[in-house]
Motif scaffolding. Structure first.
Motif, mmCIF file in Angstrom:
data_model
loop_
_atom_site.group_PDB
_atom_site.id
_atom_site.type_symbol
_atom_site.label_atom_id
_atom_site.label_comp_id
_atom_site.label_asym_id
_atom_site.label_seq_id
_atom_site.Cartn_x
_atom_site.Cartn_y
_atom_site.Cartn_z
ATOM 1 N N GLN A 79 0.850 -1.095 0.052
ATOM 2 C CA GLN A 79 0.141 0.069 0.031
ATOM 3 C C GLN A 79 0.940 1.279 -0.016
ATOM 4 N N ASP A 80 0.501 2.094 -0.820
ATOM 5 C CA ASP A 80 1.408 3.403 -1.005
ATOM 6 C C ASP A 80 0.575 4.341 -0.034
ATOM 7 N N HIS A 81 1.403 5.716 0.077
ATOM 8 C CA HIS A 81 0.652 6.834 0.838
ATOM 9 C C HIS A 81 0.876 8.021 -0.075
ATOM 10 N N LYS A 82 -0.005 8.300 -1.063
ATOM 11 C CA LYS A 82 0.321 9.446 -2.094
ATOM 12 C C LYS A 82 0.186 10.883 -1.537
ATOM 13 N N ARG A 83 -0.476 11.007 -0.364
ATOM 14 C CA ARG A 83 -0.662 12.442 -0.162
ATOM 15 C C ARG A 83 0.440 12.863 0.787
ATOM 16 N N LEU A 84 0.512 13.956 0.573
ATOM 17 C CA LEU A 84 1.883 14.702 1.413
ATOM 18 C C LEU A 84 1.693 14.499 2.954
ATOM 19 N N LEU A 85 0.593 14.805 3.488
ATOM 20 C CA LEU A 85 0.220 15.104 5.088
ATOM 21 C C LEU A 85 -0.471 13.829 5.754
ATOM 22 N N THR A 102 1.490 13.358 -4.119
ATOM 23 C CA THR A 102 3.082 13.478 -4.393
ATOM 24 C C THR A 102 3.274 12.130 -5.217
ATOM 25 N N GLY A 103 4.485 11.768 -5.111
ATOM 26 C CA GLY A 103 5.076 10.581 -6.092
ATOM 27 C C GLY A 103 5.020 9.609 -4.972
ATOM 28 N N GLY A 104 4.592 9.625 -3.882
ATOM 29 C CA GLY A 104 4.543 8.504 -2.919
ATOM 30 C C GLY A 104 5.172 8.915 -1.462
ATOM 31 N N MET A 105 4.699 8.923 -0.472
ATOM 32 C CA MET A 105 5.370 9.393 0.704
ATOM 33 C C MET A 105 5.684 7.980 1.661
ATOM 34 N N GLY A 153 8.516 1.292 4.693
ATOM 35 C CA GLY A 153 9.356 2.420 3.935
ATOM 36 C C GLY A 153 8.849 3.729 4.171
ATOM 37 N N VAL A 154 9.606 4.820 4.708
ATOM 38 C CA VAL A 154 9.322 5.987 4.993
ATOM 39 C C VAL A 154 10.109 6.839 3.966
ATOM 40 N N VAL A 155 9.459 7.782 3.327
ATOM 41 C CA VAL A 155 10.113 8.688 2.501
ATOM 42 C C VAL A 155 10.635 9.959 3.090
#
Ligand code: GLY
Length: 287
Positions: A68-74, A82-85, A187-189
């Motif tokens: 699962q991706d986390h696309k929003r910035l906040l 975003t490109g994924g956070m 994984g954290v960006v």
């Protein structure tokens, strides 16, 4: 959903709940893109999104872990796209029933479609899926690994990636087994302050990478060596720090311990990667 049909720098999509909102979205598009433009109207879907990524030789598909991706910035899935956070795998609510429904409704028809059209596709296939109240729906295909999904899926893979790629190219994927390492990966960006605005300062020295424990990997996205040989920031999504743990909670805690060690001026990361509340899936969503 109203979508501008073309490149819009992430600003061409409107989630509308009424005809009035859809008309307002079209008026806004008309202001942005004067003259004739084409757009898409799509059914608005709701539900959690998951990424299903596999390798196919056109006949067989071997899936990697669910992610699962986390696309929003906040935090709380707010703010701009975003490109994924950050990402994690495997996704606890993507159980056998969910996967069986995705295979039946999306993956198998995709493979049959490739075969019927004699489209000899060999490579990574990415299914962006929403688990809606009326079953899994495909939002998008990509013919690549996801980012930042790749940064959790590859360390989770316990089989040889090279052998899987060779079998993908040779058409012998049916003979391969995909083994996953046990536990969870988070994984954290680490992003530059100001991202995803078009302009923000970069060139800041990065410290702390030498202090990471063995269960953490650092993936470089936007870094470079400056004239003095120092590692500095060079774009928006600077690093992904991926931690492994026996369970999702431990892996998440380890990822955030790593984020506290690695730093640069104006560094920003989302504080809630892999911490979304577990969704309640209706029975019809997965049957
Ligand atoms: N994480 C979304 C993508 O790679 O398209």
């Amino acid at each position: 959903m109203v979508k501008y049909d073309g490149l819009a720098a992430g600003k061409g999509v409107y989630v509308c709940s009424s005809l009035e909102e859809a008309e307002a979205a079209l008026s806004e598009l008309q202001t942005q893109f004067t003259g004739w433009f084409s757009f898409l109207l799509e059914e608005k879907l709701t539900g959690p999104e998951i990424s299903i990524i596999g390798l196919t030789d056109g006949r067989e598909i071997k899936l990697l872990a669910t992610s699962q991706d986390h696309k929003r910035l906040l935090a709380g899935d707010q703010g701009p796209n975003t490109g994924g956070m950050g990402a994690y795998c495997p996704v606890p609510f993507a159980n056998d029933n969910v996967l069986a429904a995705i295979r039946r409704d999306i993956i198998d028809p995709t493979l049959r479609g490739l075969q019927n059209e004699q489209f000899a596709f060999h490579g990574f296939l990415y299914f962006g899926i929403m688990l809606t109240p009326s079953g899994p729906k495909l939002l998008e295909y990509n013919v690549r690994l996801g980012d930042p999904e790749a940064e959790v899926l590859l360390p989770a893979l316990d089989s040889s990636l090279l052998k899987l790629i060779e079998a993908t190219l040779d058409g012998t994927l049916a003979l391969q087994t995909v083994r996953q390492r046990p536990g969870a990966f988070v994984g954290v960006v680490l992003a530059s302050g100001g991202y995803p605005a078009p302009k923000f300062p970069t060139g800041f020295p990065i410290t702390g990478l030498d202090q990471l424990p063995a269960h953490v990997r650092a993936y470089h996205g936007a870094t470079r060596l400056d004239a003095e040989g120092r590692l500095v920031t060079n774009g928006g999504r600077v690093l992904v720090l991926t931690a492994h743990g026996p369970d999702l909670e431990t892996a998440t805690a380890r990822a955030y311990e790593a984020c506290a060690k690695v730093t640069f001026q104006d560094a920003y990361y989302r504080p809630d990667i892999a911490q979304r509340p577990a969704p309640v899936l209706s029975a019809s969503a997965v049957n």
